[in-house]
Design an enzyme around this catalytic site. Structure first.
Site, PDB file in Angstrom:
ATOM      1  N   GLY A  33      36.813  35.842  31.767  1.00 52.77           N
ATOM      2  CA  GLY A  33      36.198  36.303  32.855  1.00 52.77           C
ATOM      3  C   GLY A  33      34.554  36.670  32.231  1.00 52.77           C
ATOM      4  CD  GLN A  34      30.291  36.773  36.081  1.00 51.88           C
ATOM      5  OE1 GLN A  34      29.292  36.314  36.228  1.00 51.88           O
ATOM      6  NE2 GLN A  34      30.918  37.560  36.715  1.00 51.88           N
ATOM      7  CG  ASP A  79      52.138  36.442  36.251  1.00 54.49           C
ATOM      8  OD1 ASP A  79      51.340  37.032  36.945  1.00 54.49           O
ATOM      9  OD2 ASP A  79      53.134  36.026  37.071  1.00 54.49           O
ATOM     10  CE1 TYR A 127      43.991  37.189  44.860  1.00 55.09           C
ATOM     11  CE2 TYR A 127      42.190  38.277  45.744  1.00 55.09           C
ATOM     12  CZ  TYR A 127      43.166  37.305  45.694  1.00 55.09           C
ATOM     13  OH  TYR A 127      43.334  36.335  46.557  1.00 55.09           O
ATOM     14  CB  THR A 128      37.063  39.389  41.609  1.00 52.13           C
ATOM     15  OG1 THR A 128      37.252  37.993  40.702  1.00 52.13           O
ATOM     16  CG2 THR A 128      37.110  40.388  40.355  1.00 52.13           C
ATOM     17  CG  ASP A 136      29.347  47.884  44.218  1.00 52.01           C
ATOM     18  OD1 ASP A 136      30.452  47.062  43.533  1.00 52.01           O
ATOM     19  OD2 ASP A 136      28.544  47.453  44.617  1.00 52.01           O
ATOM     20  CE1 TYR A 178      37.684  43.153  43.305  1.00 50.25           C
ATOM     21  CE2 TYR A 178      35.752  44.082  44.595  1.00 50.25           C
ATOM     22  CZ  TYR A 178      36.479  43.617  43.483  1.00 50.25           C
ATOM     23  OH  TYR A 178      35.816  43.961  42.125  1.00 50.25           O
TER      24      TYR A 178
END
Length: 291
Positions: free
Chosen positions: A10-11, A35, A60-61, A101, A124
């Site tokens: 990821g980033q 997993d 999970y974004t 946030d 989320y």
């Protein structure tokens, strides 16, 4: 120090696995290698690596999709971090868990502090809040780092999307009624690694007394519209842009399954004071994203 990173592709995880190398041996895992919904396998892998530090950048974004997949979001954002926290405590390892946030409802109208009451508006945000609570409830040396509007030029985030659209459309729109603290992924990785380096040679003992929630985001705040303006202006390849007009808009003009907080900028003074690290204004770090 042996370091285990989740969410390695990821980033944030991509930056962490590069910057953490000077601290010691790094094991970096992503979704294709483990997993996170298999909690038994997760606990076994942590035990096998036997890390001194766990960095959980996995999440999970997919904010809108989470509304239709709440159980999957909960598995990744809440139940997996609970396993990590329990395993870390048993191993006397430090756990750094990254949050968001979006645990706030955005109605405060001023930058949020760590002691402000969360009130997530989306699945989320709710599952990320549950993850925070699980990590802290486990005990041990755990840092929960909430950030805001994380970005890099890797992946399909807001910055990459604006740059791509600027090369396709003469007119773009961005909302003025969503405000946050744009945070360069490399900056967040840098301050995380520096905080760990400052805790050597015994990170667990050093950070045990500092366990808790911290806000770590780019300094200041901006609307999506102001951020988009800055992105287009900072683009080192502006000659490739065909966009000639960036127009303000309202969130109601872009209906989405999940509600977003209207104002979710973060006050990072506690992190800066505790770890003696400065988080520069977001305007200073944005041009560095192309480096």
């Amino acid at each position: 120090m042996r370091i285990l990173i989740f969410g390695a592709d990821g980033q944030l995880g991509w930056e962490l696995r590069r910057l953490a190398l000077p601290l010691g041996e790094v094991t970096a895992l992503d979704v294709g290698e483990l997993d996170l919904c298999d909690r038994a396998a997760l606990a076994e892998r942590i035990q096998a690596v036997h890390p001194g530090v766990i960095l959980n950048a996995a999440a999970y974004t997919a904010v809108d999709r989470a509304e239709a997949e709440p159980e999957l979001a909960r598995q990744v954002n809440a139940l997996a971090p609970a396993v990590m926290a329990d395993s870390a405590r048993r191993l006397k390892a430090v756990l750094v868990h990254f949050s968001t946030d979006f645990v706030f409802d955005g109605r405060k109208g001023a930058p949020y502090r760590e002691d402000d009451t969360p009130n997530p508006l989306s699945v989320y945000g709710q599952t990320k809040l549950e993850g925070e609570q699980a990590v802290l409830a486990a005990g041990g040396a755990a840092l929960v780092l909430r950030t805001s509007w994380l970005y890099s030029l890797r992946g399909a985030g807001f910055v990459s999307r604006m740059l791509a659209l600027s090369r396709q459309q003469e007119s773009l729109r961005a909302v003025t009624d969503q405000v946050g603290s744009p945070t360069w992924a490399r900056l967040l990785a840098q301050v995380t690694v520096l905080a760990l380096a400052g805790a050597a040679p015994d990170p667990y003992a050093s950070l045990l007394e500092k366990s808790g929630i911290y806000h770590a985001a780019g300094g200041g705040c901006a609307s999506r519209y102001e951020w988009a303006q800055a992105i287009l202006a900072a683009d080192p390849h502006r000659a490739e842009q065909v966009c000639r007009h960036l127009e303000p808009a309202l969130s109601t003009e872009f209906p989405a399954p999940a509600a977003r907080p209207a104002f979710s900028a973060l006050d990072c003074s506690r992190f800066e004071t505790t770890f003696n690290l400065r988080l520069p204004p977001w305007q200073e770090t944005l041009p560095l994203a192309w480096t």
